[in-house]
Structures are given as structure tokens and as C-alpha cells.
Design a protein around this motif. Structure first.
Motif, PDB file in Angstrom:
ATOM      1  N   ALA A  21     -18.430  -6.804 -52.712  1.00  0.00           N
ATOM      2  CA  ALA A  21     -18.889  -8.104 -53.224  1.00  0.00           C
ATOM      3  C   ALA A  21     -18.026  -8.588 -54.374  1.00  0.00           C
ATOM      4  CB  ALA A  21     -20.350  -8.004 -53.668  1.00  0.00           C
ATOM      5  N   PHE A  22     -17.507  -7.661 -55.162  1.00  0.00           N
ATOM      6  CA  PHE A  22     -16.663  -8.040 -56.301  1.00  0.00           C
ATOM      7  C   PHE A  22     -15.213  -8.263 -55.887  1.00  0.00           C
ATOM      8  CE2 PHE A  22     -13.751  -6.713 -59.696  1.00  0.00           C
ATOM      9  CZ  PHE A  22     -14.096  -7.620 -60.695  1.00  0.00           C
ATOM     10  N   SER A  23     -14.707  -7.449 -54.962  1.00  0.00           N
ATOM     11  CA  SER A  23     -13.278  -7.453 -54.655  1.00  0.00           C
ATOM     12  C   SER A  23     -12.887  -8.452 -53.570  1.00  0.00           C
ATOM     13  CB  SER A  23     -12.841  -6.051 -54.218  1.00  0.00           C
ATOM     14  OG  SER A  23     -13.125  -5.092 -55.209  1.00  0.00           O
ATOM     15  N   LEU A  24     -13.744  -8.686 -52.601  1.00  0.00           N
ATOM     16  CA  LEU A  24     -13.363  -9.496 -51.443  1.00  0.00           C
ATOM     17  C   LEU A  24     -13.201 -10.991 -51.727  1.00  0.00           C
ATOM     18  CD1 LEU A  24     -12.777  -9.725 -48.419  1.00  0.00           C
ATOM     19  CD2 LEU A  24     -15.247  -9.782 -48.014  1.00  0.00           C
ATOM     20  N   PRO A  25     -14.137 -11.660 -52.433  1.00  0.00           N
ATOM     21  CA  PRO A  25     -14.074 -13.131 -52.558  1.00  0.00           C
ATOM     22  C   PRO A  25     -12.743 -13.702 -53.040  1.00  0.00           C
ATOM     23  CG  PRO A  25     -16.193 -12.341 -53.329  1.00  0.00           C
ATOM     24  CD  PRO A  25     -15.359 -11.128 -53.062  1.00  0.00           C
ATOM     25  N   PRO A  26     -12.046 -13.122 -54.033  1.00  0.00           N
ATOM     26  CA  PRO A  26     -10.787 -13.736 -54.470  1.00  0.00           C
ATOM     27  C   PRO A  26      -9.743 -13.866 -53.367  1.00  0.00           C
ATOM     28  CG  PRO A  26     -11.534 -12.122 -56.080  1.00  0.00           C
ATOM     29  CD  PRO A  26     -12.403 -11.968 -54.880  1.00  0.00           C
ATOM     30  N   TYR A  27      -9.778 -12.978 -52.375  1.00  0.00           N
ATOM     31  CA  TYR A  27      -8.791 -13.026 -51.301  1.00  0.00           C
ATOM     32  C   TYR A  27      -9.100 -14.111 -50.271  1.00  0.00           C
ATOM     33  CZ  TYR A  27      -7.234  -8.570 -53.181  1.00  0.00           C
ATOM     34  OH  TYR A  27      -6.762  -7.579 -54.012  1.00  0.00           O
ATOM     35  N   LEU A  28     -10.303 -14.670 -50.322  1.00  0.00           N
ATOM     36  CA  LEU A  28     -10.711 -15.679 -49.339  1.00  0.00           C
ATOM     37  C   LEU A  28     -10.548 -17.096 -49.858  1.00  0.00           C
ATOM     38  CD1 LEU A  28     -13.985 -13.938 -48.085  1.00  0.00           C
ATOM     39  CD2 LEU A  28     -11.650 -13.677 -47.208  1.00  0.00           C
ATOM     40  N   THR A  29     -10.024 -17.263 -51.052  1.00  0.00           N
ATOM     41  CA  THR A  29      -9.923 -18.586 -51.666  1.00  0.00           C
ATOM     42  C   THR A  29      -8.696 -19.361 -51.209  1.00  0.00           C
ATOM     43  OG1 THR A  29      -8.698 -17.698 -53.565  1.00  0.00           O
ATOM     44  CG2 THR A  29     -11.112 -17.741 -53.720  1.00  0.00           C
ATOM     45  N   GLY A  30      -7.699 -18.664 -50.671  1.00  0.00           N
ATOM     46  CA  GLY A  30      -6.437 -19.308 -50.347  1.00  0.00           C
ATOM     47  C   GLY A  30      -5.518 -19.450 -51.549  1.00  0.00           C
ATOM     48  N   ASP A  31      -5.962 -18.968 -52.694  1.00  0.00           N
ATOM     49  CA  ASP A  31      -5.200 -19.056 -53.937  1.00  0.00           C
ATOM     50  C   ASP A  31      -4.502 -17.722 -54.187  1.00  0.00           C
ATOM     51  OD1 ASP A  31      -4.195 -19.308 -56.470  1.00  0.00           O
ATOM     52  OD2 ASP A  31      -6.000 -20.201 -57.330  1.00  0.00           O
ATOM     53  N   ARG A  32      -3.188 -17.715 -54.177  1.00  0.00           N
ATOM     54  CA  ARG A  32      -2.431 -16.477 -54.363  1.00  0.00           C
ATOM     55  C   ARG A  32      -2.644 -15.883 -55.748  1.00  0.00           C
ATOM     56  NH1 ARG A  32       1.910 -15.880 -50.627  1.00  0.00           N
ATOM     57  NH2 ARG A  32       3.078 -14.697 -52.185  1.00  0.00           N
ATOM     58  N   VAL A  33      -2.915 -16.732 -56.732  1.00  0.00           N
ATOM     59  CA  VAL A  33      -3.137 -16.241 -58.093  1.00  0.00           C
ATOM     60  C   VAL A  33      -4.452 -15.472 -58.171  1.00  0.00           C
ATOM     61  CG1 VAL A  33      -3.458 -16.886 -60.500  1.00  0.00           C
ATOM     62  CG2 VAL A  33      -1.764 -18.086 -59.101  1.00  0.00           C
ATOM     63  N   GLN A  34      -5.530 -16.084 -57.644  1.00  0.00           N
ATOM     64  CA  GLN A  34      -6.819 -15.393 -57.663  1.00  0.00           C
ATOM     65  C   GLN A  34      -6.789 -14.112 -56.831  1.00  0.00           C
ATOM     66  OE1 GLN A  34     -10.520 -17.577 -57.268  1.00  0.00           O
ATOM     67  NE2 GLN A  34      -9.437 -19.527 -57.525  1.00  0.00           N
ATOM     68  N   ALA A  35      -5.994 -14.122 -55.772  1.00  0.00           N
ATOM     69  CA  ALA A  35      -5.884 -12.943 -54.916  1.00  0.00           C
ATOM     70  C   ALA A  35      -4.955 -11.893 -55.508  1.00  0.00           C
ATOM     71  CB  ALA A  35      -5.391 -13.341 -53.534  1.00  0.00           C
ATOM     72  N   ARG A  36      -4.358 -12.200 -56.645  1.00  0.00           N
ATOM     73  CA  ARG A  36      -3.472 -11.267 -57.351  1.00  0.00           C
ATOM     74  C   ARG A  36      -2.322 -10.800 -56.468  1.00  0.00           C
ATOM     75  NH1 ARG A  36      -8.682 -10.023 -58.528  1.00  0.00           N
ATOM     76  NH2 ARG A  36      -8.751  -8.376 -56.957  1.00  0.00           N
ATOM     77  N   VAL A  37      -1.731 -11.755 -55.744  1.00  0.00           N
ATOM     78  CA  VAL A  37      -0.590 -11.443 -54.888  1.00  0.00           C
ATOM     79  C   VAL A  37       0.635 -11.221 -55.752  1.00  0.00           C
ATOM     80  CG1 VAL A  37       0.903 -12.274 -53.038  1.00  0.00           C
ATOM     81  CG2 VAL A  37      -1.554 -12.768 -52.984  1.00  0.00           C
ATOM     82  N   GLN A  38       1.259 -10.056 -55.622  1.00  0.00           N
ATOM     83  CA  GLN A  38       2.386  -9.688 -56.477  1.00  0.00           C
ATOM     84  C   GLN A  38       3.733  -9.862 -55.803  1.00  0.00           C
ATOM     85  OE1 GLN A  38       1.915  -8.787 -59.630  1.00  0.00           O
ATOM     86  NE2 GLN A  38      -0.314  -8.778 -59.502  1.00  0.00           N
ATOM     87  N   SER A  39       3.742 -10.152 -54.500  1.00  0.00           N
ATOM     88  CA  SER A  39       4.989 -10.248 -53.751  1.00  0.00           C
ATOM     89  C   SER A  39       5.276 -11.697 -53.369  1.00  0.00           C
ATOM     90  CB  SER A  39       4.909  -9.383 -52.486  1.00  0.00           C
ATOM     91  OG  SER A  39       6.062  -9.553 -51.684  1.00  0.00           O
ATOM     92  N   ASP A  40       6.560 -12.064 -53.368  1.00  0.00           N
ATOM     93  CA  ASP A  40       6.978 -13.396 -52.950  1.00  0.00           C
ATOM     94  C   ASP A  40       7.295 -13.458 -51.459  1.00  0.00           C
ATOM     95  OD1 ASP A  40       6.790 -14.363 -55.563  1.00  0.00           O
ATOM     96  OD2 ASP A  40       8.834 -13.708 -56.045  1.00  0.00           O
TER      97      ASP A  40
END
Length: 217
Positions: A21-40
Motif C-alpha cells: 500500500a505504501f510502495s505501489l502507488p507512486p509507480y502508478l502515477t506516470g510521474d518518473r520523479v514520484q516513482a524514483r526512477v534513477q535511469s535515463d
């Protein structure tokens, strides 16, 4: 009640549900920043979403699968949920994890760990599936416990990451800190649960043998 004989089920389920519940939602926003994407790397984010969503399915269904009361009471549902665990959980999550693990920006140490984890996760789960299909249920249970240990390793990975940061933040150069923490947490995150699972598998038959020897005739 028989399900109360396994008091670890409730706390484990709570931790898993809270983690998802805490970890999944940021990845579903479509926002790379919220999803903490570190790769280009372009495909990294969609593959990361597939990995996280399917790994969430795997970890949620796995808790039900290892619950002895549920397995004994609802064997048909155990088989159905097992298919979901493999086909909608581990298989897509493991394949996606294999790719993004190889493309990690956190250095060679984390890369080797991530790739090896994905390979072992897929292999253990496939061996558990094959054993069940061949009705070798003892082997199925052993491989499934190993698969479960790797499934929940994402939780322990986060714990080791925090510990490594607290211990190394003042002792490692800032430029090297992310790769150092990633290397420690990725390896400790899955090797320690797997070693514990293997120890438990090897210890339990010995404990039962001792119990049988102490029962009076």
C-alpha cells in the motif's frame, strides 16, 4: 482454532499489505520523479512499473499460499492462486527485473546481485511449479519456500538500505554513497532470507526426528 497455531500469519500479512500500500502507488502515477526512477534509459520506467505491479501480485498471493490453514481448507483455491502467483506475479516481474536489474545505474555490484536474484527467483518458482505438476508435493513445498524468501526480500532490502545509510553516511564519500548502499542492500536483502529459509528447511526434519524419539512407546 487451527489457524491460530500459526501466529506469524497475521503479522506477516499486515507487513506485506502495508508495504504494498505504501510502495505501489507512486509507480502508478506516470510521474518518473514520484516513482524514483534513477535511469535515463527509455524503457526503464514502463518495465519498472511492470516489475513493481507484478511483484506486488506475487507478494500478496504468496502470503496466502504459505498459510497452512488455507492450503488444507481450500486446496482448489490454493492451486488457482498458485497459478496467479506464477503467471501474473513471478514470471513477468522476474523477466522485467532481469532487464532493469542489468540496466541499474548503481554499479556492477548491484547489477550482479539484481540479475542473480531474478534468475534464482524465476528458477525456484519454476521448480516449485514443475514439482506440483508432477505431484511431488514435498519438493514443491521446499522450492516454494525458497521462492517465497526471494519474493519478500524486497522488504528486507529496504531495511538493509536504511541500516547501511545510517552506518555509512558519515564515512563514505557522497559520490560513492548511493552505489555502496545499493550494493550492500541488494545482496543482503535476498541472501539473508534465502539462507534463513534453507536453514529452516534443513533443521525442521531433525527437530521432528528428535520429537519422535522422545515420544514414549
Amino acid at each position: 482454532m487451527t489457524w491460530l497455531r500459526k501466529p506469524w500469519v497475521g503479522p506477516l500479512a499486515f507487513v506485506v499489505v502495508a508495504f504494498v500500500a505504501f510502495s505501489l502507488p507512486p509507480y502508478l502515477t506516470g510521474d518518473r520523479v514520484q516513482a524514483r526512477v534513477q535511469s535515463d534509459w527509455g524503457p526503464h520506467y514502463p518495465l519498472l512499473v511492470v516489475h513493481v505491479v507484478c511483484a506486488s501480485i506475487a507478494i500478496l498471493t504468496c502470503v496466502v499460499q504459505i498459510w497452512p490453514w488455507f492450503r488444507g481448507r481450500f486446496p482448489a483455491w490454493h492451486r488457482r492462486i498458485g497459478r496467479v502467483y506464477v503467471l501474473a506475479g513471478v514470471l513477468p516481474a522476474g523477466v522485467a527485473g532481469l532487464v532493469i536489474g542489468w540496466m541499474t545505474p548503481f554499479g556492477a555490484v548491484a547489477r550482479v546481485s539484481n540479475v542473480l536474484l531474478a534468475v534464482l527467483w524465476l528458477t525456484f518458482t519454476w521448480l516449485a511449479w514443475r514439482a506440483a505438476r508432477q505431484r511431488q508435493f514435498r519438493d514443491h513445498r521446499k522450492w516454494m519456500i525458497r521462492s517465497f524468501a526471494l519474493t519478500v526480500s524486497i522488504i528486507t532490502n529496504r531495511i538493509w538500505g536504511v541500516i547501511a545509510f545510517l552506518l555509512l553516511a558519515d564515512n563514505v564519500p557522497e559520490a560513492e554513497l548511493p552505489n555502496t548502499i545499493a550494493g550492500i542492500s541488494t545482496w543482503a536483502g535476498w541472501t539473508i532470507p534465502l539462507l534463513i529459509a534453507q536453514w529452516w528447511l534443513e533443521r525442521k526434519p531433525q527437530r521432528r526426528a528428535v520429537q519422535r524419539e522422545t515420544v514414549p512407546a
